[in-house]
Enzyme design. Sequence first.
Site, mmCIF file in Angstrom:
data_model
loop_
_atom_site.group_PDB
_atom_site.id
_atom_site.type_symbol
_atom_site.label_atom_id
_atom_site.label_comp_id
_atom_site.label_asym_id
_atom_site.label_seq_id
_atom_site.Cartn_x
_atom_site.Cartn_y
_atom_site.Cartn_z
ATOM 1 C CE1 TYR A 26 -3.500 2.773 0.705
ATOM 2 C CE2 TYR A 26 -2.375 3.353 2.701
ATOM 3 C CZ TYR A 26 -2.855 3.254 2.436
ATOM 4 O OH TYR A 26 -3.715 4.961 1.935
ATOM 5 C CD GLU A 48 -7.748 8.026 5.610
ATOM 6 O OE1 GLU A 48 -7.290 7.881 6.478
ATOM 7 O OE2 GLU A 48 -7.021 7.967 4.847
ATOM 8 C CD1 TRP A 56 -3.222 2.121 6.536
ATOM 9 C CD2 TRP A 56 -5.029 2.293 6.345
ATOM 10 N NE1 TRP A 56 -3.536 2.074 5.070
ATOM 11 C CE2 TRP A 56 -5.041 2.248 4.933
ATOM 12 C CE3 TRP A 56 -7.058 2.902 7.141
ATOM 13 C CZ2 TRP A 56 -5.577 2.778 3.919
ATOM 14 C CZ3 TRP A 56 -7.833 3.477 5.691
ATOM 15 C CH2 TRP A 56 -6.746 3.281 4.605
#
Length: 204
Positions: A26, A48, A56
């Site tokens: 990522y 988000e 995350w």
Amino acid sequence: MTNPLPGPDGIFRCPWAVSAPEFPAYHDTEWGFPVVDDRRLFEKVCLEGFQSGLSWRTILVKRPAFRAAFADFDLATVAAYDDSDVTRLLGDAGIVRHRGKIEATINNAGRALELISERGSLAAFFWGYEPSLAELGEPQSLTTSPSSIALSKDLKKRGWKFVGPTTMFALMEAMGLINNHVAGCVTRDEVVRARAAFVPPLTD
């Protein structure tokens, strides 16, 4: 910490990118690179928002399930979700089962369609909030900025939810409005080159 660290492959990356096995890919191919596709921008806003109060890593691992649950973040489809869809999603163990965040995603799809009608695209709107280098100073030490605060305020005024200043700063990092790769990170210069070749969209 603002110094890059080596991962198992010996490549130096941002410190957060070597803290979980899901992060390097990522980090190397998505985070900080300019995004202009409205569907992917909407996905980033939503994810988000789902991250609020969570890690995350939790969201990234669940991203395939989120895409399946929200029709790959197709705006018109998600905007048409109703109470039965909320109930269905609350029973989906593959995603974060938070009623407020689920309902916010559905609400925000409708608000995104309104914004596209007004401004031509989500990309034109979000790229209009690109901060100056003078504003950011040392961005690795920041969790908000004047631009993320202004973006959050504008979205909330338009009826969006789960778009606070910290969440919008994280979005700005993820979509390339800010290059927050640390000096010495293998990806930093790649993002610089991608950003130099990128032409921000204009409002219709």
